[in-house]
Design an enzyme around this catalytic site. Structure first.
Site, PDB file in Angstrom:
ATOM      1  N   ASP A 104      45.015  28.433  40.745  1.00  0.00           N
ATOM      2  CA  ASP A 104      44.284  29.687  40.672  1.00  0.00           C
ATOM      3  C   ASP A 104      42.850  29.413  41.144  1.00  0.00           C
ATOM      4  OD1 ASP A 104      43.610  32.296  40.339  1.00  0.00           O
ATOM      5  OD2 ASP A 104      44.229  32.439  38.245  1.00  0.00           O
TER       6      ASP A 104
HETATM    7  C1  BGC Z   1      43.217  35.417  39.432  1.00  0.00           C
HETATM    8  C2  BGC Z   1      44.546  35.389  40.148  1.00  0.00           C
HETATM    9  C3  BGC Z   1      44.375  35.861  41.558  1.00  0.00           C
HETATM   10  C4  BGC Z   1      43.345  35.002  42.249  1.00  0.00           C
HETATM   11  C5  BGC Z   1      43.116  35.380  43.695  1.00  0.00           C
HETATM   12  C6  BGC Z   1      42.140  34.704  40.214  1.00  0.00           C
HETATM   13  O1  BGC Z   1      40.896  34.869  39.653  1.00  0.00           O
HETATM   14  O2  BGC Z   1      43.366  34.833  38.155  1.00  0.00           O
HETATM   15  O3  BGC Z   1      45.475  36.182  39.461  1.00  0.00           O
HETATM   16  O4  BGC Z   1      45.600  35.848  42.227  1.00  0.00           O
HETATM   17  O5  BGC Z   1      42.126  35.119  41.563  1.00  0.00           O
HETATM   18  O6  BGC Z   1      42.488  36.579  43.806  1.00  0.00           O
END
Ligand code: BGC
Length: 766
Positions: free
Chosen positions: A314
């Site tokens: 993530d």
């Molecule tokens: C979130 C994810 C997301 C990623 C990309 C993160 O902050 O937890 O769910 O897919 O950002 O945007």
């Protein structure tokens, strides 16, 4: 530590496009995927391989951050997607050197084409895979169809619609140059304070699993070969939906039994239906951050479940092993822990390639491990057809978006996902000639779109007040109190109360705002936790003022998490939980209010009495609610599965095909559902089970099946469920999965409330 120089030397030596004029075997679509991957990987340098594991945010995104931020801010934060010491102007060269394999947050097709153009100039011309959070439609891109949020989708209990919405989302995404969506979020949401509840499918393991599968099937449509399909991501592995204090990314301490029984199943189901990517969770689990958790990603995901795709980190969470969790002293150590645990791609930026190359050089990470990470990434690119064509037709992007067909699906989903919770004296549906007064911060607001959406063109969005105006045969009186849910002025509240007096009925649209771009005003969405779950600001005062006018008052909630206002439940004439119903959400709300649509949504999550009552899930253990609170009623405001209709459904004659079965058997449970009212309607029939006595305690009930049925007035239908041994199984004292002989209660009905359920007894013999 490998020197920047040596990387450069390798790149320069390997850099000339020796094969420039002739096709290499891996570029031949007539070969099998395996042959192509074998050929390609044999040609790749270590740097090129790690390049495939490296993701960056889109150049426009970086440029925006560079423009809007001071140098100090640039160096302080990681959330803006910019890289200290790496100016956006250097990105093209990085791609051309084969050091980037993926991008995220590329929000227009021209940029996607540009980036792919750079990739095509790299030595091996490996295309990029572009990921985006197309959580309920491709909402970060302007002009997309915004479907209702996942929680609203779950309220429809309609898997076909969820699948269809995701087929359409894949089409819109591909037309805009992205091939990979970071969805479904199959977290189990057990804490209403958590800002991300709206992007989940609620609190129930079975419902979340089914919804997740429908999303994956819609996006990937099998093996995602072809120009209109996309890659799905099961996220966030695992257990972020029950954080200790309700805040995003907080720790989870959770028993292995609960992890396996409650949190793993949606992920396991995702693997079973072929989801091709996984994303790790921000949080730690029992002391080990997900991003460094070899048990999760190696032992369970790969070894036990046989996952064949790739795992992405993530946003900056590998970095956070050092900066937040403090399990790694250096970035190199953080990268080691992640890659060793089973992470295959870094989201995002430059602090990955060099440390990983260094780890391989030093023999701490094997090149075989790198190959294992790169292979599925390449396979995805082959299957998506990117080696054959990575450019999109700019003329077609617009035409694929917000089509009439897509709008219809979004509308239908909203019609079926909105939940009617109270309808005293059958005040609803309204007659079209009733004089209606409307107010509230969410009455004329894009808050109906939810999180993971940037502002959409006004003409694409039907707000609640617009929906009402379009259907009413007399003028609707709208009093605008502004669209900030956090604050409403005392004078506006007073004025609303006065104006409501003139109307036959008042509608107050209140709730939350989870819009991404609304940095100051938002009250829900990612990273936006709340310590209470009441209406924020002065919204309750507004409702009270309108109700105090003496005009019967209908409250419409637009929100991304359970909101609890006992006063409203007691005093409003009607209560509609609209959640975040998407582009045409206002139309759907109005159609329900005027009775053009008979409401049929059911809650996929419990509405607790207050934040202090959390955790108050329906599938709690027997001892959870034995004692009571001295300062508040102990019951929930609304239960899982609740939802009213304008007609009446009656349940009768629950029968089990046999009352005994062996530990591998199954029985059929059937019952009759009758529409006893005067108008057609849909009912969501729910199947629950309870293990009456077990050596390890079991929940008081657990959802194991559901069916949405449409019944004309007066019509009856037999609804069948197959109850299988697998549905009755659990992890026993020794953590062995299986059915324990004994009695089970089989329950079928309209909600998880006992009074709504018909019951039968099933004996499982040894
Ligand atoms: C979130 C994810 C997301 C990623 C990309 C993160 O902050 O937890 O769910 O897919 O950002 O945007």
């Amino acid at each position: 530590m490998i020197k920047k120089l040596s990387i450069l030397v390798v790149c320069v030596l390997m850099g000339s496009p020796v094969w420039a004029d002739s096709k290499r075997p891996y570029q031949d679509p007539a070969l099998s995927d395996e042959e192509r991957i074998d050929d390609l990987i044999a040609r790749m340098t270590l740097v090129e391989k790690i390049g495939q594991m490296s993701q960056y945010v889109g150049i426009e995104h970086i440029q925006k951050s560079e423009k809007n931020m001071s140098i100090e801010e640039m160096q302080a934060g990681d959330a803006q997607g910019l890289y200290p010491n790496l100016h956006s102007s250097k990105i093209p060269a990085l791609i051309e050197r084969g050091e980037v394999g993926s991008f995220l947050h590329v929000k227009n097709p021209a940029e996607a084409n540009l980036l792919q153009g750079y990739a095509s100039k790299s030595r091996l011309a490996i295309p990029l895979i572009i990921g985006i959070d197309a959580i309920h439609g491709n909402g970060l891109v302007k002009g997309s169809t915004i479907y209702p949020t996942p929680l609203t989708m779950a309220s429809s209990w309609n898997l076909d619609l969820v699948r269809e919405a995701n087929v359409q989302t894949a089409r819109e995404m591909r037309a805009n140059g992205a091939q990979w969506s970071f969805t479904p979020n199959v977290d189990i949401a057990r804490d209403a304070r958590w800002g991300r509840v709206g992007e989940t499918f609620g609190e129930d393991t079975y419902l979340v699993s089914e919804m997740g599968v429908a999303v994956i099937e819609g996006l990937q449509q099998g093996d995602f070969r072809g120009p209109e399909k996309g890659l799905a991501t099961a996220k966030h592995f695992v257990a972020g939906g029950d954080p200790i204090n309700g805040l995003n990314l907080s720790p989870m301490d959770i028993s292995m039994r609960s992890l396996r029984q409650d949190f793993f199943p949606p992920f396991k189901r995702a693997v079973d239906v072929g989801v091709f990517s996984f994303m790790a969770a921000h949080n730690e689990i029992n002391g080990v951050p997900a991003h460094a958790n070899r048990f999760l990603f190696h032992d369970v995901l790969r070894e036990e479940w046989g996952f064949k795709g790739f795992v992405v980190s993530d946003w900056m969470d590998i970095e956070r092993l050092k900066t937040m969790h403090r399990v790694a002293e250096t970035q190199t150590e953080a990268v080691f822990q992640s890659v060793d645990a089973g992470l295959d791609m870094h989201m995002h930026g430059p602090d990955f390639l060099e440390p990983l190359a260094d780890l391989v050089e030093k023999g701490r990470i094997s090149e075989a491990r790198i190959d294992a990470a790169v292979r599925p990434i390449l396979l995805a690119k082959f299957r998506l057809g990117l080696f054959e064509s990575s450019q999109v037709d700019l003329g077609e992007a617009r035409a694929a978006m917000f089509t009439t067909e897509h709008q219809q699906t979004a509308l239908q989903m909203a019609q079926q996902g909105i939940v009617l919770l109270k309808n005293e004296g059958q005040i609803l549906p309204l007659k079209k000639d009733q004089k209606v007064f409307v107010t509230g911060p969410n009455a004329d607001s894009q808050a109906i779109l939810g999180d993971w959406v940037f502002a959409q063109p006004d003409e694409n969005v039907t707000t609640v007040v617009e929906g009402l105006k379009a259907l009413s045969s007399v003028p609707v009186d709208f009093y605008d109190v502004g669209s900030q849910v956090k604050s409403t002025s005392a004078s506006a509240i007073e004025a609303a109360g006065q104006r409501a007096k003139e109307a036959d009925v008042a509608i107050v649209v209140v709730g939350e705002n989870a819009l991404r771009q609304n940095h100051k005003g938002k009250t829900g969405g990612e990273n936006v936790g709340r310590s209470s779950i009441n209406l924020i600001g002065q919204q309750l005062d507004l409702v009270k003022a309108v109700q105090g006018s003496g005009t019967p008052t209908i409250v419409v909630l637009v929100n991304n998490r359970p909101l609890s206002e006992p006063w409203i439940v007691e005093n409003a004439s009607a209560l509609i939980e609209a959640w975040e119903p998407g582009s045409l959400g206002g139309q759907a709300v109005a159609e329900i209010i005027y009775g053009e649509v008979n409401p049929s949504g059911k809650l996929p999550i419990t509405i607790p009495y207050s934040a202090g009552h959390i955790q108050s899930i329906y599938n709690h253990k027997p001892s959870a609610l034995v004692r009571t609170y001295v300062d508040a009623p102990s019951q929930n405001l609304y239960e899982f599965g609740d939802g009213l209709s304008y007609t009446e459904f009656e349940y009768s004659d629950l029968e089990l095909s046999k009352d005994e079965m062996g530990p591998d058997g199954s029985v059929k449970a059937s019952l009759t559902v009758t529409n006893a009212g005067a108008r057609a309607g849909d009912e969501v029939v729910q199947l629950y089970i309870r293990d009456n006595f077990s050596r390890v305690t079991r929940p008081v009930k657990e959802l194991k099946g559901f069916k949405r049925v449409s019944l004309a007035a007066g019509e009856s239908q037999t609804v069948d469920f197959q109850v299988t041994a697998e549905m009755l199984a659990y992890y026993d004292l020794k953590m062995k999965w299986g059915v324990e002989p004994g009695d089970f209660t089989i329950m079928v009905g309209a909600s998880s409330r006992n009074r709504d359920l018909k019951t039968g007894l099933l004996k499982v013999t040894p």
